[in-house]
Design an enzyme around this catalytic site. Structure first.
Site, PDB file in Angstrom:
ATOM      1  N   ARG A 126      96.051  41.400   6.681  1.00 57.72           N
ATOM      2  CA  ARG A 126      97.504  41.468   6.548  1.00 57.72           C
ATOM      3  C   ARG A 126      98.107  40.104   6.870  1.00 57.72           C
ATOM      4  O   ARG A 126      97.505  39.291   7.542  1.00 57.72           O
ATOM      5  CB  ARG A 126      98.067  42.532   7.494  1.00 57.72           C
ATOM      6  CG  ARG A 126      97.677  43.947   7.075  1.00 57.72           C
ATOM      7  CD  ARG A 126      98.216  44.985   8.051  1.00 57.72           C
ATOM      8  NE  ARG A 126      99.666  44.937   8.121  1.00 57.72           N
ATOM      9  CZ  ARG A 126     100.354  44.740   9.248  1.00 57.72           C
ATOM     10  NH1 ARG A 126      99.737  44.577  10.388  1.00 57.72           N
ATOM     11  NH2 ARG A 126     101.669  44.712   9.226  1.00 57.72           N
ATOM     12  N   LYS A 191      90.685  45.129  18.775  1.00 55.88           N
ATOM     13  CA  LYS A 191      90.791  45.572  17.388  1.00 55.88           C
ATOM     14  C   LYS A 191      89.436  46.061  16.866  1.00 55.88           C
ATOM     15  O   LYS A 191      88.427  45.376  16.969  1.00 55.88           O
ATOM     16  CB  LYS A 191      91.303  44.411  16.528  1.00 55.88           C
ATOM     17  CG  LYS A 191      91.554  44.811  15.091  1.00 55.88           C
ATOM     18  CD  LYS A 191      92.673  44.011  14.475  1.00 55.88           C
ATOM     19  CE  LYS A 191      92.777  44.247  12.980  1.00 55.88           C
ATOM     20  NZ  LYS A 191      94.018  43.806  12.392  1.00 55.88           N
ATOM     21  N   ARG A 330     103.083  44.262  25.419  1.00 54.54           N
ATOM     22  CA  ARG A 330     103.193  43.428  26.607  1.00 54.54           C
ATOM     23  C   ARG A 330     102.422  44.076  27.740  1.00 54.54           C
ATOM     24  O   ARG A 330     102.337  45.302  27.828  1.00 54.54           O
ATOM     25  CB  ARG A 330     104.661  43.215  26.943  1.00 54.54           C
ATOM     26  CG  ARG A 330     105.317  42.589  25.706  1.00 54.54           C
ATOM     27  CD  ARG A 330     106.761  42.262  25.887  1.00 54.54           C
ATOM     28  NE  ARG A 330     106.957  41.349  26.970  1.00 54.54           N
ATOM     29  CZ  ARG A 330     108.082  41.312  27.684  1.00 54.54           C
ATOM     30  NH1 ARG A 330     109.052  42.160  27.422  1.00 54.54           N
ATOM     31  NH2 ARG A 330     108.221  40.447  28.649  1.00 54.54           N
TER      32      ARG A 330
HETATM   33  C1  BTN Z   1      94.147  43.588   8.722  1.00 51.95           C
HETATM   34  O1  BTN Z   1      94.545  42.417   8.689  1.00 51.95           O
HETATM   35  O2  BTN Z   1      94.152  44.231   9.775  1.00 51.95           O
HETATM   36  C2  BTN Z   1      93.685  44.254   7.453  1.00 51.95           C
HETATM   37  C3  BTN Z   1      92.255  43.911   7.130  1.00 51.95           C
HETATM   38  C4  BTN Z   1      91.743  44.537   5.848  1.00 51.95           C
HETATM   39  C5  BTN Z   1      90.345  44.058   5.493  1.00 51.95           C
HETATM   40  C6  BTN Z   1      89.753  44.822   4.357  1.00 51.95           C
HETATM   41  S1  BTN Z   1      88.023  44.543   4.200  1.00 51.95           S
HETATM   42  C7  BTN Z   1      87.999  45.393   2.679  1.00 51.95           C
HETATM   43  C8  BTN Z   1      89.274  45.014   1.939  1.00 51.95           C
HETATM   44  N1  BTN Z   1      89.075  43.819   1.168  1.00 51.95           N
HETATM   45  C9  BTN Z   1      89.805  42.791   1.606  1.00 51.95           C
HETATM   46  O3  BTN Z   1      89.818  41.646   1.132  1.00 51.95           O
HETATM   47  N2  BTN Z   1      90.532  43.182   2.663  1.00 51.95           N
HETATM   48  C10 BTN Z   1      90.314  44.583   2.971  1.00 51.95           C
END
Ligand code: BTN
Length: 336
Positions: A126, A191, A330
């Site tokens: 994201r 995460k 926080r």
């Molecule tokens: C995030 O930033 O939290 C979202 C991550 C999403 C990663 C997945 S891996 C499979 C799919 N292909 C990608 O290029 N991104 C998503």
């Protein structure tokens, strides 16, 4: 000048190391059909896939963690009859730029279709971030789904997908997974995974979504080194409580099955049937938060509303419904 070998030609080398035991240079060179001198170059190439390889004189080479490759047939066979009937296509790629990108470019006539990859060279997260995608360590899954029309409140779909993934993980024995708005999968403040949904309008008013899920399963400390934020994995979580580790293929089936069921449910009823579960899984509930967006907001998180907006109560008692922004939790004030 030597040319890099293509991925499929290097695969037998990775497979020969899959058990995680030491394998001598001689044996590996024989597997690859090359001299000892040429072997080192090939090892360097599979290391560049993100495999964590240790080399020791007298012992040879080994992976620091065993490698379980994904198997499309095994994933498909574990799906519920309803999901198996829904799913039109299922593939496992070796290395692609991004599974989301591959499905964006695939024909929508084959939806719903799922694509897993063993590694991504340009995995995306994201907010324009990269998604670290070492070979064979985690799950990188994209699912393409076409809705006949633009669903009302499409913005709530990422939250429903978060709930569906957490449900699958709970059914696989990981009951401590929580969601950080909008759809980060967390264990405590670390995460575990993330979701990136890309949507397109199609000719005739249809709406196509590509749901991308990255889930840390067996990532080693070396593979996850230099990640910007604290992270954990399914295996680390299971080992910490003395449980057997789940296989990647079983997790792949569980997650895909749950996503297919959730998409069908979302298409029929919208977000309503996910709302209570989302609030139950909310990591931020009652905690002090800071939201960075067009403006900065501080307050206490009070769950989400039926539109998927995060409700934040600021110090003056006002309730704000936040539709976009980056949430940071926080730390609780230290006890006096
Ligand atoms: C995030 O930033 O939290 C979202 C991550 C999403 C990663 C997945 S891996 C499979 C799919 N292909 C990608 O290029 N991104 C998503």
């Amino acid at each position: 000048m030597t040319r890099a070998l293509d991925d499929a030609a290097l695969l037998p080398l990775a497979d020969a190391l899959a058990a995680g035991d030491w394998v001598s240079g001689e044996a590996l060179a024989a597997t690859a059909g090359v001299s000892r001198a040429a072997l080192a170059k090939r090892i360097a190439q599979i290391e560049a896939w993100g495999l964590d390889i240790e080399a020791r004189p007298g012992l040879g080479y080994r992976l620091t963690a065993p490698l379980e490759r994904l198997d499309a047939a095994a994933i498909r066979v574990g799906l519920s009859p309803a999901s198996a009937a829904r799913l039109a296509g299922l593939d496992v790629a070796l290395r692609v730029d991004s599974t989301n990108q591959r499905l964006i470019e695939a024909a929508s006539a084959n939806d719903p279709q799922a694509l897993f990859a063993e590694a991504q060279t340009a995995g995306r997260g994201r907010r324009g971030r990269d998604w670290r995608s070492p070979f064979g360590a985690n799950l990188y899954l994209s699912l393409a789904w076409s809705f006949a029309g633009w669903p009302p409140k499409l913005g709530t779909l990422p939250l429903a997908v978060g709930v569906a993934t957490a449900r699958a993980l709970a059914a696989s024995g990981l009951s401590s997974v929580q969601l950080k708005w909008p759809n980060d999968l967390r264990i405590g403040d670390a995460k575990l995974g993330g979701i990136l949904i890309e949507s397109r309008s199609e000719i005739g008013g249809a709406c196509r979504v590509i749901i991308g899920l990255g889930l840390n399963v067996a990532m080693t400390a070396g593979q996850g080194a230099h990640l910007e934020q604290a992270w954990t994995s399914v295996h680390a979580t299971q080992l910490a409580v003395g449980r057997p580790t789940a296989t990647r293929n079983a997790l792949a089936t569980a997650v895909l099955d749950s996503l297919l069921a959730a998409l069908a449910q979302f298409e029929q009823d919208g977000f309503a049937s996910f709302l209570a579960d989302w609030n139950r899984l909310d990591l931020a509930a009652g905690r002090a938060v800071r939201i960075e967006g067009a403006t900065t907001l501080e307050g206490h998180a009070c769950g989400i509303d039926p539109d998927g907006a995060l409700i934040v109560e600021s110090a003056d008692g006002q309730r704000h419904h936040v539709h976009a922004g980056e949430v940071s939790l926080r730390l609780p004030a230290a006890a006096a």
